[in-house]
Design an enzyme around this catalytic site. Structure first.
Site, mmCIF file in Angstrom:
data_model
loop_
_atom_site.group_PDB
_atom_site.id
_atom_site.type_symbol
_atom_site.label_atom_id
_atom_site.label_comp_id
_atom_site.label_asym_id
_atom_site.label_seq_id
_atom_site.Cartn_x
_atom_site.Cartn_y
_atom_site.Cartn_z
ATOM 1 N N LEU A 21 47.321 57.106 -19.592
ATOM 2 C CA LEU A 21 46.635 56.936 -18.310
ATOM 3 C C LEU A 21 46.022 58.244 -17.812
ATOM 4 C CD1 LEU A 21 46.242 55.020 -15.789
ATOM 5 C CD2 LEU A 21 48.404 55.939 -14.960
ATOM 6 N N HIS A 22 44.782 58.209 -17.364
ATOM 7 C CA HIS A 22 44.169 59.387 -16.731
ATOM 8 C C HIS A 22 43.100 58.942 -15.749
ATOM 9 C CE1 HIS A 22 41.993 58.522 -20.468
ATOM 10 N NE2 HIS A 22 40.904 59.046 -19.917
ATOM 11 N N VAL A 23 43.019 59.667 -14.645
ATOM 12 C CA VAL A 23 42.077 59.353 -13.576
ATOM 13 C C VAL A 23 40.926 60.355 -13.632
ATOM 14 C CG1 VAL A 23 41.768 59.095 -11.076
ATOM 15 C CG2 VAL A 23 43.978 58.528 -12.128
#
Ligand SMILES: [Zn+2]
Length: 159
Positions: free
Chosen positions: A118-120
């Site tokens: 997960l990465h924003v």
């Protein structure tokens, strides 16, 4: 939909993809400056995208290798969102963008470049930057631009 022209991303698209996960590997290499890591919190960190869609493109990721928000603990989610807010403030202080795209791609078909961790993304935007970027779009300029941007962001980091 307008697209930002980012020809240096070809380097990324053409590169051999290793089996490793950049969001697991880079924080463990203990060289935050070389790895473009700007800030660390208890459970997550802010890193510059080495193949940015726009100058100042940041990413926030948890240390733990999970692919979705639902796999994080509540504490990790709060920490991740605090880091996203810190990254937003940092970009605002350093570059005064007129807008920002903040988003997450879950899964390969949704456009995730690194699947499984997960990465924003935070991409600062200026009116007309889709027209402006081709002017900056010299591949050889980008490594230097990345370094300058890193130093400028570091200066603007709240201590
Ligand atoms: Zn990972």
């Amino acid at each position: 939909m307008q697209r930002i022209w980012a020809p240096w991303r070809m380097e990324y698209l053409m590169a051999d993809k290793t089996d490793g996960c950049i969001f697991c590997d880079k924080p463990q290499e203990n060289d935050d400056r070389a790895r473009l890591i700007l800030h660390r919190s208890t459970h997550s960190f802010i890193i510059m995208n080495a193949y940015p869609y726009n100058n100042g493109h940041l990413m926030v990721a948890p240390y733990r290798h999970v692919g979705s928000f639902s796999e994080l603990t509540s504490e990790e989610r709060v920490d991740l969102m605090d880091e996203v807010a810190a990254a937003e403030s940092l970009l605002t202080r350093a570059f005064s963008p007129q807008g920002m795209n903040v988003g997450v791609n879950l899964g390969e078909c949704a456009g995730a470049g690194v699947v499984g961790h997960l990465h924003v993304h935070l991409v600062p935007r200026w009116a007309g930057d889709t027209n402006f970027m081709p002017v900056l779009g010299e591949t050889r300029v980008i490594p230097e631009l990345l370094r300058q941007t890193y130093e400028k962001l570091l200066e603007n980091l709240e201590r």
